[in-house]
Design an enzyme around this catalytic site. Structure first.
Site, PDB file in Angstrom:
ATOM      1  N   HIS A 143       0.822  -1.217   0.000  1.00 56.13           N
ATOM      2  CA  HIS A 143       0.000   0.000   0.000  1.00 56.13           C
ATOM      3  C   HIS A 143       0.858   1.271   0.000  1.00 56.13           C
ATOM      4  O   HIS A 143       0.628   2.210  -0.748  1.00 56.13           O
ATOM      5  CB  HIS A 143      -0.875   0.052   1.265  1.00 56.13           C
ATOM      6  CG  HIS A 143      -1.730  -1.152   1.461  1.00 56.13           C
ATOM      7  ND1 HIS A 143      -2.913  -1.335   0.799  1.00 56.13           N
ATOM      8  CD2 HIS A 143      -1.566  -2.248   2.254  1.00 56.13           C
ATOM      9  CE1 HIS A 143      -3.465  -2.475   1.177  1.00 56.13           C
ATOM     10  NE2 HIS A 143      -2.664  -3.053   2.059  1.00 56.13           N
TER      11      HIS A 143
HETATM   12  C1  BDR Z   1      -2.233   0.468   5.670  1.00 53.95           C
HETATM   13  O1  BDR Z   1      -2.248  -0.231   6.897  1.00 53.95           O
HETATM   14  C2  BDR Z   1      -0.958  -0.643   7.250  1.00 53.95           C
HETATM   15  O2  BDR Z   1      -0.928  -1.958   7.723  1.00 53.95           O
HETATM   16  C3  BDR Z   1      -0.105  -0.485   6.038  1.00 53.95           C
HETATM   17  O3  BDR Z   1       1.219  -0.115   6.446  1.00 53.95           O
HETATM   18  C4  BDR Z   1      -0.776   0.613   5.262  1.00 53.95           C
HETATM   19  O4  BDR Z   1      -0.309   1.882   5.639  1.00 53.95           O
HETATM   20  C5  BDR Z   1      -3.086  -0.286   4.681  1.00 53.95           C
HETATM   21  O5  BDR Z   1      -4.399  -0.396   5.179  1.00 53.95           O
END
Ligand code: BDR
Ligand code: CA
Length: 316
Positions: free
Chosen positions: A239
């Site tokens: 992400h």
């Molecule tokens: C987000 O949640 C975290 O676990 C990841 O680092 C990312 O920023 C995705 O939902």
């Protein structure tokens, strides 16, 4: 001239990948790295930003901002996804923490040092950004743009049925930030999840002989294991790496201006992002929202950044 950015993050394996990309990219000047709780506790996130920087030893070191567990507002962690240390249980050593300034103060000071020139890339819960707005109510006038990774357009979450993790962890702060007059771009879950990396990524990481390659080859396999165990899939999302590309290459994303808000109280919907997409919304748009991405271009950009980071971190 390189674009000045503050990266606010909760490392986190995908945060760490984004850091590898950003810290060696000559188009970015990472002036500060600020920790927030989220994937890991506040103390662990503070240790991680410094430990990762020490391990990678980029050409320019950012200022660090730290947070204390006692100040944490986070409702959750994601240790089952990222490991107990947030980095795949590699237990990175770190020297004594550098001068310990609070993340929100570092954000305000860094923005004041170059008014109008600094963008903030928020890869974790929005606690520090809300705290910075409280510390300096005029902050919005001095920040170039805030790029936020998180939220979801259609109300399908990842930590709950309705909430994305970063928004859920500190929904109140997310709401303050959404309602602020900061110029914002949101890169929501629908977009970051559109890119799934299969196991071949491990072969395409920079070589072991480079600092970035050695670090990622130790860390990223854990994420493949946890996706397999937790979600039953043979692939991972990065992400925060996708969000970083949105800062570097906005042209790879289709965006729409929308009025967005965050639910803070709902029994089933805490942390849900809500966009008014009616033909005549009651409120004016308060952010630009990425609605789709050019998959090939974003994937190429991530791999190119990592390749370059590998070359730049090879001890010749
Ligand atoms: C987000 O949640 C975290 O676990 C990841 O680092 C990312 O920023 C995705 O939902
Ligand atoms: Ca993150």
């Amino acid at each position: 001239m390189a674009r000045k950015v503050i990266i606010d993050c909760d490392p986190g394996i995908d945060d760490a990948v984004a850091l590898c990309m950003a810290l060696f990219d000559s188009r970015l000047d990472v002036v500060a790295l600020t920790a927030t709780s989220g994937n890991v506790s506040a103390n662990q996130a503070s240790r991680n930003i410094q430990a990762v920087t020490e391990r990678l030893d980029p050409p320019r070191w950012p200022r660090f901002g730290v947070v204390q567990d006692s100040d944490s507002l986070s409702s959750a962690t994601a240790l089952h996804i990222h490991g107990d240390d947030g980095l795949g249980n590699i237990r990175l050593e770190t020297s004594e923490l550098h001068r310990q300034h609070p993340s929100d103060k570092v954000i305000v000071d860094t923005v004041h040092n170059a008014p109008g020139d600094v963008s903030i890339i928020a890869l974790g819960p929005l606690t520090n950004i809300a705290a910075a707005l409280k510390r300096e109510p005029e902050l919005a006038h001095f920040v170039d743009r805030l790029i936020i990774g998180g939220g979801s357009i259609h109300g399908i979450g990842n930590i709950t049925p309705t909430a994305e993790f970063n928004m859920y962890c500190d929904a109140e702060s997310a709401r303050v930030v959404f309602q602020s007059s900061l110029a914002k771009t949101l890169v929501p879950l629908e977009v970051t999840e559109d890119l799934m990396f299969d196991i071949s990524l491990l072969n395409d990481l920079p070589p072991e002989a480079s600092r970035v390659g050695a670090f990622l080859r130790e860390t990223v396999p854990f994420l493949f294991r946890s996706y397999r165990q937790n979600f039953g899939v043979e692939g991972i999302h990065l992400h925060d790496a996708v969000t970083l590309v949105a800062a570097l290459h906005p042209e790879f994303f289709e965006t729409k201006d929308m009025p967005g808000d965050v639910e803070t109280r709902g029994e089933l919907t805490k942390g849900m992002t809500v966009f008014d997409r009616r033909s005549r919304p009651e409120n004016r748009s308060n952010m630009e929202v990425a609605v789709s991405l050019n998959k090939t271009a974003v994937l190429d950009a991530i791999m190119q950044c990592l390749r370059f980071a590998g070359q730049e971190s090879t001890n010749a």
